[in-house]
Design an enzyme around this catalytic site. Structure first.
Site, short mmCIF file in Angstrom:
data_model
loop_
_atom_site.label_atom_id
_atom_site.label_comp_id
_atom_site.label_asym_id
_atom_site.label_seq_id
_atom_site.Cartn_x
_atom_site.Cartn_y
_atom_site.Cartn_z
N ASN A 145 0.80 -1.22 0.00
CA ASN A 145 0.00 0.00 0.00
C ASN A 145 0.83 1.28 0.00
O ASN A 145 0.33 2.35 0.33
CB ASN A 145 -0.96 0.00 1.19
CG ASN A 145 -1.81 -1.25 1.21
OD1 ASN A 145 -1.70 -2.07 2.11
ND2 ASN A 145 -2.64 -1.45 0.19
N ILE A 190 1.19 6.99 0.35
CA ILE A 190 0.50 5.88 1.01
C ILE A 190 -0.93 5.78 0.52
O ILE A 190 -1.65 6.78 0.47
CB ILE A 190 0.51 6.09 2.54
CG1 ILE A 190 1.96 6.24 3.01
CG2 ILE A 190 -0.19 4.95 3.26
CD1 ILE A 190 2.10 6.94 4.34
N CYS A 191 -1.33 4.57 0.16
CA CYS A 191 -2.71 4.30 -0.24
C CYS A 191 -3.46 3.84 1.01
O CYS A 191 -3.36 2.68 1.41
CB CYS A 191 -2.74 3.22 -1.33
SG CYS A 191 -4.39 2.86 -1.93
N LEU A 192 -4.16 4.78 1.63
CA LEU A 192 -4.88 4.51 2.87
C LEU A 192 -6.18 5.30 2.84
O LEU A 192 -6.15 6.52 2.65
CB LEU A 192 -4.02 4.91 4.08
CG LEU A 192 -4.60 4.69 5.46
CD1 LEU A 192 -4.88 3.21 5.72
CD2 LEU A 192 -3.66 5.25 6.52
N SER A 204 -5.94 -3.46 -2.85
CA SER A 204 -5.83 -2.08 -3.32
C SER A 204 -4.35 -1.71 -3.38
O SER A 204 -3.87 -0.88 -2.61
CB SER A 204 -6.58 -1.15 -2.35
OG SER A 204 -6.44 0.18 -2.74
#
EC number: 2.3.2.23
Length: 167
Positions: free
Chosen positions: A80, A87-89, A120
């Site tokens: 992620n 950051i993919c959050l 994701s």
């Protein structure tokens, strides 16, 4: 000049100083409360254990109504986390609410170490290894943990040199 964002960030800083969650630390730059340096220690019983990962948090005047821009400064191999450290959050995008503060942002990022979301992926290679070749994934993560130690030792050496320059 005191603005709602700056007042909120000072409250966040006070909370971090008085009651910092385990394994995370953060503080604003001495000359700019809108930019923070942070560190997350890799949680026990994860491949990231004992890693020291540095982050940068950049806030704008819309905080806390808008999330900060957060990225890892340390190299990170994680499903992620993009190659550039972003950051993919979900809480940093579409699930943000003003109730989140610096401590909750950092603990949410820290929880990704325990529970990556390969569905994701920001890093397809890391996600594929995590799902299909766990031992290779763990090996790559442990390499970034070791690199985090080296990078932080280099930073300490640099700050020692800076201190000598001051004398």
């Amino acid at each position: 000049m005191s603005t709602p964002a700056r007042r909120r960030l000072m409250r966040d800083f006070k909370r971090m100083k008085e009651d910092s969650p385990p394994g995370v630390s953060a503080s604003p730059l001495p000359d700019n409360v809108m930019v923070w340096n942070a560190m997350i220690i890799g949680p026990a019983d994860t491949p990231y254990e004992d890693g020291t990962f540095r982050l940068l948090l950049e806030f704008d005047e819309d905080y806390p109504n808008k999330p900060p821009h957060v990225k890892f400064l340390s190299e990170m191999f994680h499903p992620n986390v993009y190659a550039n450290g972003e950051i993919c959050l979900d809480i940093l995008q579409n699930r943000w609410t003003p109730t989140y503060d610096v401590a909750s942002i950092l603990t949410s990022i820290q929880s990704l170490f325990n529970d990556p979301n390969p569905a994701s992926p920001a890093n397809v290679e890391a996600a594929t290894l995590f799902k299909d070749h766990k031992s290779q994934y763990i090996k790559r993560v442990k390499e970034t943990v070791e690199k985090s130690w080296e990078d932080n030792m280099d930073d300490m050496d640099d700050s020692d040199e800076d201190d000598e320059d001051d004398e």
